[in-house]
Design a protein around this motif. Structure first.
Motif, PDB file in Angstrom:
ATOM      1  N   LEU A  67       0.817  -1.161   0.143  1.00 58.70           N
ATOM      2  CA  LEU A  67       0.040  -0.024   0.129  1.00 58.70           C
ATOM      3  C   LEU A  67       0.887   1.230   0.039  1.00 58.70           C
ATOM      4  N   GLN A  68       0.498   2.197  -0.840  1.00 64.76           N
ATOM      5  CA  GLN A  68       1.035   3.560  -0.843  1.00 64.76           C
ATOM      6  C   GLN A  68      -0.272   4.461  -0.732  1.00 64.76           C
ATOM      7  N   TYR A  78      -5.621   5.774  -2.269  1.00 68.07           N
ATOM      8  CA  TYR A  78      -4.847   4.401  -1.704  1.00 68.07           C
ATOM      9  C   TYR A  78      -4.632   3.803  -2.986  1.00 68.07           C
ATOM     10  N   HIS A  79      -3.412   3.214  -2.959  1.00 69.30           N
ATOM     11  CA  HIS A  79      -2.937   2.693  -4.110  1.00 69.30           C
ATOM     12  C   HIS A  79      -2.352   1.117  -3.600  1.00 69.30           C
ATOM     13  N   LEU A  94      -4.807  -4.021   5.986  1.00 70.22           N
ATOM     14  CA  LEU A  94      -4.243  -2.980   5.121  1.00 70.22           C
ATOM     15  C   LEU A  94      -5.214  -1.536   5.353  1.00 70.22           C
ATOM     16  N   GLY A  95      -6.235  -1.948   6.177  1.00 72.23           N
ATOM     17  CA  GLY A  95      -7.269  -0.807   6.213  1.00 72.23           C
ATOM     18  C   GLY A  95      -8.210  -0.680   5.002  1.00 72.23           C
ATOM     19  N   VAL A 104     -10.198   7.408  -2.753  1.00 71.79           N
ATOM     20  CA  VAL A 104     -10.282   6.799  -3.916  1.00 71.79           C
ATOM     21  C   VAL A 104      -9.291   5.571  -4.062  1.00 71.79           C
ATOM     22  N   CYS A 105      -9.541   4.369  -4.419  1.00 78.52           N
ATOM     23  CA  CYS A 105      -8.833   3.153  -4.228  1.00 78.52           C
ATOM     24  C   CYS A 105      -8.397   2.680  -5.646  1.00 78.52           C
ATOM     25  N   LEU A 106      -7.010   2.366  -5.823  1.00 84.03           N
ATOM     26  CA  LEU A 106      -6.417   1.900  -6.881  1.00 84.03           C
ATOM     27  C   LEU A 106      -5.921   0.432  -6.621  1.00 84.03           C
TER      28      LEU A 106
END
Length: 155
Positions: A67-68, A78-79, A94-95, A104-106
């Motif tokens: 995660l980054q 959140y990538h 990882l939340g 926004v998640c990738l």
């Protein structure tokens, strides 16, 4: 899921333009789930997406960290790279549960999530073509489909 956007990327710059198009329309709660084999452009898309908001930011692939996170002006990004996940339940460490609703998640390698993939996610399938890579975007939510619709819009 309904196919709502299709794009043939012939070079890396095309993938960057595509990512910028989607980044400019993104809102909190959007979840992009990338389905593709190695080397198809998942990380290129994610890097360009983040750099649309934070152009000077280095965006490494989170292959080893999983995660980054990035603070864009209107939301957090959140990538995730779930390639090394051993069990779908590990996403809670990882939340991801909170991130899905508050950012926004990738998500690269979402198939590692098993049944935890959100129903409202945007499924991004990337397949090799003779001329490049075909990006196909699918969703169930009409609001998402309208917001990202390609009708009358050019990259």
């Amino acid at each position: 899921m309904k196919l709502f956007y299709s794009y043939l990327s012939k070079k890396e710059d095309d993938t960057v333009s595509l990512a910028q198009y989607f980044a400019k329309r993104a809102k909190i709660g959007d979840v992009f789930a990338f389905y593709a084999t190695l080397g198809m452009g998942k990380s290129v898309f994610c890097r360009a997406f983040v750099q649309t908001f934070l152009p000077q930011t280095e965006v490494p692939s989170p292959t080893f960290t999983l995660l980054q996170t990035y603070d864009a002006p209107d939301f957090e990004i959140y990538h995730y790279d779930l390639y090394r996940l051993n069990n779908p339940d590990e996403i809670f460490e990882l939340g991801m549960e909170e991130a899905i609703y508050q950012s926004v998640c990738l998500i690269e390698w979402p198939e590692k999530m098993g049944g935890y993939i959100p129903k409202k996610s945007i499924r991004v399938e990337i397949t090799p073509q003779k001329e490049g890579r075909l990006f196909q975007f699918y969703a169930n939510e009409e609001e998402i489909i309208k917001r990202y619709s390609q009708e009358g819009e050019e990259l």
